[in-house]
Design an enzyme around this catalytic site. Structure first.
Site, mmCIF file in Angstrom:
data_model
loop_
_atom_site.group_PDB
_atom_site.id
_atom_site.type_symbol
_atom_site.label_atom_id
_atom_site.label_comp_id
_atom_site.label_asym_id
_atom_site.label_seq_id
_atom_site.Cartn_x
_atom_site.Cartn_y
_atom_site.Cartn_z
ATOM 1 N N ASN A 9 0.873 -1.176 0.000
ATOM 2 C CA ASN A 9 0.000 0.000 0.000
ATOM 3 C C ASN A 9 0.907 1.222 0.000
ATOM 4 O OD1 ASN A 9 -1.792 2.061 0.439
ATOM 5 N ND2 ASN A 9 -2.353 1.447 2.526
ATOM 6 N N LYS A 11 0.159 4.226 -0.221
ATOM 7 C CA LYS A 11 -0.438 5.432 0.396
ATOM 8 C C LYS A 11 -0.179 6.629 -0.533
ATOM 9 C CE LYS A 11 -0.149 3.124 4.788
ATOM 10 N NZ LYS A 11 -0.032 3.183 6.239
ATOM 11 N N HIS A 94 -9.424 1.426 4.992
ATOM 12 C CA HIS A 94 -8.141 1.543 5.703
ATOM 13 C C HIS A 94 -8.342 2.470 6.907
ATOM 14 C CE1 HIS A 94 -4.006 2.569 6.623
ATOM 15 N NE2 HIS A 94 -3.660 1.486 5.959
ATOM 16 N N GLU A 96 -6.666 4.787 8.004
ATOM 17 C CA GLU A 96 -6.424 6.208 7.716
ATOM 18 C C GLU A 96 -7.653 6.841 7.080
ATOM 19 O OE1 GLU A 96 -2.778 5.514 5.584
ATOM 20 O OE2 GLU A 96 -1.828 4.915 7.464
ATOM 21 N N GLU A 166 -5.346 -4.942 10.642
ATOM 22 C CA GLU A 166 -4.287 -3.968 10.885
ATOM 23 C C GLU A 166 -4.536 -3.246 12.209
ATOM 24 O OE1 GLU A 166 -2.383 -2.780 6.839
ATOM 25 O OE2 GLU A 166 -3.874 -1.321 7.412
ATOM 26 N N GLY A 172 2.872 1.971 10.748
ATOM 27 C CA GLY A 172 3.885 3.000 10.550
ATOM 28 C C GLY A 172 4.645 3.373 11.810
ATOM 29 N N SER A 212 3.627 -2.480 10.262
ATOM 30 C CA SER A 212 5.087 -2.593 10.414
ATOM 31 C C SER A 212 5.634 -3.955 9.975
ATOM 32 C CB SER A 212 5.497 -2.256 11.855
ATOM 33 O OG SER A 212 5.128 -0.928 12.172
HETATM 34 O O1 LIG Z 1 -1.788 -0.516 4.642
HETATM 35 C C1 LIG Z 1 -0.740 -0.713 5.247
HETATM 36 C C2 LIG Z 1 -0.644 -0.431 6.657
HETATM 37 O O2 LIG Z 1 -1.190 0.794 6.976
HETATM 38 C C3 LIG Z 1 0.669 -0.734 7.283
HETATM 39 O O3 LIG Z 1 1.588 0.305 7.108
HETATM 40 P P1 LIG Z 1 3.100 0.060 7.616
HETATM 41 O O4 LIG Z 1 3.558 -1.202 6.957
HETATM 42 O O5 LIG Z 1 3.850 1.263 7.125
HETATM 43 O O6 LIG Z 1 3.036 -0.059 9.095
#
Ligand SMILES: O=C[C@H](O)COP(=O)(O)O
Length: 250
Positions: A9, A11, A94, A96, A166, A172, A212
């Site tokens: 992803n 983002k 998601h 976010e 998640e 993150g 993560s």
């Molecule tokens: O969609 C992915 C998640 O929000 C995980 O993000 P991350 O791997 O940067 O923790």
């Protein structure tokens, strides 16, 4: 057997030239037999990415869609438009988007229906906040979000949905859930699906862990009984690291 699925992803990262260069780097490497490899990119990258992955087994996903086919929704993108591009997946709900764009379980459910209407496979995200985990509400939150997202789907549709568990506190932050804890919640989500649709659907539905995930820990997650892949943010942005994630999932 469920096919493992690694989904990056991106983002709000990468321009079109950067996206094209990324695919050039991973071609032939992030294509591992028996593992599905998906890049979920910003809308602006999607046409170029669909072109770039032609002739490869890499699949492309969007990160959102509107639940209506068209209309006066400034700034939005519909399932009709994504289907026109030929994208295979779309991330829905998601954390976010739930946090910054007020996406409720009802909206998530409508978006899941919109994805199926246009032949796009939804990757539905569920997961608890830190305070909910500390209040021992993890399973309760996942239950409401999972049942809300799947509401009204046929068994055939439910079996195709990819669910991404998640925990928000792990996104993150570098603080990943232990593989055992993630597996416990994911097993619970599978039980929920079984309660709604029966054993065959529960055995078919793929459930990823996200939060993560990195090349260093992906193998441990993939070694768990119920974890079928990963939805990866930060570590999916570098070609080398993304390739290692896909290799780690085989
Ligand atoms: O969609 C992915 C998640 O929000 C995980 O993000 P991350 O791997 O940067 O923790």
């Amino acid at each position: 057997m469920r096919t493992p699925i690694i989904a990056g992803n991106w983002k709000m990262f990468k321009t079109v030239p950067e996206a094209k260069a990324f695919i050039e780097e991973i071609k032939g490497k992030a294509e591992v037999a028996g593992v599905e490899s998906v890049i979920c990119a910003p809308f602006t990258n999607l046409p170029a990415l669909m072109e770039a992955v032609k002739g490869t087994s890499i699949k492309i996903g969007a990160q959102n869609l509107h639940f209506e086919d068209d209309g006066a929704y400034t700034g939005e993108i519909s399932g009709v438009m994504l289907k026109d591009l030929g994208v295979h997946y779309v991330i829905i709900g998601h954390s976010e988007r739930r946090a910054y764009f007020a996406e409720s379980d009802e909206i998530v459910n409508k978006k899941v229906f919109a994805a199926f209407k246009h032949g796009i496979t939804p990757i539905v995200c569920v997961g608890e906040k830190l305070e909910e985990r500390e209040a021992d509400q993890t399973k309760a939150v996942c239950k409401v979000q999972t049942e809300g997202a799947l509401k009204g789907l046929t068994a055939e549709q439910a079996a195709q949905v990819v669910i991404a568990y998640e925990p928000i506190w792990a996104i993150g932050t570098g603080k990943s859930s232990t593989a055992q804890d993630a597996n416990e919640v994911i097993s619970y989500i599978r039980e929920l699906v079984k309660g709604l649709y029966g054993e065959n659907v529960a055995n078919a539905v793929r459930i990823q862990y996200g939060g993560s995930v990195k090349p260093e820990n992906v193998v441990e997650y993939m070694g768990q009984s119920d974890i079928d892949g990963a939805l990866v943010g930060g570590a999916s942005l570098q070609p080398t690291s993304y390739v290692q994630l896909v290799e780690g999932a085989k």
